[in-house]
Scaffold this active site. Structure first.
Site, PDB file in Angstrom:
ATOM      1  N   SER A 142       1.029  -1.101  -0.012  1.00 33.18           N
ATOM      2  CA  SER A 142      -0.068   0.009   0.204  1.00 33.18           C
ATOM      3  C   SER A 142       0.822   1.192   0.014  1.00 33.18           C
ATOM      4  CB  SER A 142      -0.795  -0.064   1.360  1.00 33.18           C
ATOM      5  OG  SER A 142      -1.611   1.398   1.438  1.00 33.18           O
ATOM      6  N   TYR A 155      -1.805   0.243  10.322  1.00 31.66           N
ATOM      7  CA  TYR A 155      -1.840  -0.408   9.038  1.00 31.66           C
ATOM      8  C   TYR A 155      -0.508   0.036   8.249  1.00 31.66           C
ATOM      9  CZ  TYR A 155      -3.768  -1.042   4.290  1.00 31.66           C
ATOM     10  OH  TYR A 155      -4.013  -1.608   2.928  1.00 31.66           O
TER      11      TYR A 155
END
Length: 257
Positions: A142, A155
């Site tokens: 990501s 995250y």
């Protein structure tokens, strides 16, 4: 042309979102594809969508954090198609925790799915790749691995770990002819993102605000990510390993001030 003809791929989280697009592209490229996903309803939908490719598609309900389940699933793939030499570690979950109130159980769950699961699946496929002297792994990381925002804890840490795992595996496996890379999507128009906009007080304004900060003035589509994944798996990327490729519409190149 079918650049992945006679190759077998495993795609985790392959029944929806980016993973579903990856399955589409790999099937179109001629590969046999095992679709691993814990959502059995989504797997049923994916199977129906690809009814024309039932000879080259194997849906398997599995939680990638369950090592015994992963062992059984990858064995089923090898029995059906032969040992896979392509892997896309796409399965993951978002995280929106406060660092002071997040429990250790919640922490363990995030890292089990977003990081440990990728290793558990790779662990099962690496021996056959080494034996054959060929293989390619793509980890879907990501943009948060290097640029993040408040409210997404932890995250970024998990996805940073996935990029680190990519580099480590690339070095370990390069002598055996196996390449390992990552792709790092930014905002991508998946069901999760559409639901996020729909939940805002003014969905159109919320989406417009996000689009406006992208240099390309658009969000990526799942197939934008999938095409890069397929390239990294294929012969055109034979000189690339240990890389992290951003697919984010230029967002990561933009100065925020």
């Amino acid at each position: 042309m079918n650049p992945l003809q006679d190759r077998t791929a495993v795609v985790t989280g392959g029944a929806q979102g980016i993973g579903e697009a990856v399955v589409d592209v790999l099937l179109a490229a001629g590969a046999a594809v095992a679709v691993l996903d814990r959502d059995e309803t989504a797997l049923d939908r994916a199977t129906a969508r690809h009814a024309a490719h039932t000879d080259r598609m194997l849906p398997l309900a599995v939680d990638i954090t369950d090592e015994a389940g992963v062992v059984a699933a990858t064995a089923a793939v090898a029995e059906r198609f032969g040992p896979p030499t392509l892997l896309v570690n796409n399965a993951g979950i978002n995280a929106y925790f406060d660092p002071a109130t997040m429990t250790t159980e919640e922490w363990d769950r995030v890292f089990a799915v977003d990081l440990k699961g990728a290793w558990l699946v790779a662990k099962q496929l690496i021996p056959a790749m080494r034996e054959r002297g060929t293989g390619a792994i793509v980890n879907v990381a990501s943009l948060h691995a290097r640029l993040t925002s408040a409210g997404y804890f932890p995250y970024a840490a998990a996805k940073s770990g996935l990029v680190g795992l990519t580099r480590s595996l690339a070095l370990e496996l390069a002598p055996h002819g196996v390449r390992v890379n990552a792709v790092s999507p930014g905002w991508t128009r998946t069901a999760l993102v559409r639901d996020y906009f729909a939940a805002q007080p003014d969905p159109a304004a919320a989406e417009g605000q996000v689009v406006d900060v992208h240099p390309m003035r658009r969000l990526c589509e799942p197939h934008d990510i999938a095409e890069v994944v397929a390239f990294l798996l294929g012969p055109g990327a034979r000189g690339i390993t240990g890389a992290d490729i951003p697919v984010d519409g230029g967002l990561g190149a933009r100065f925020a001030g």
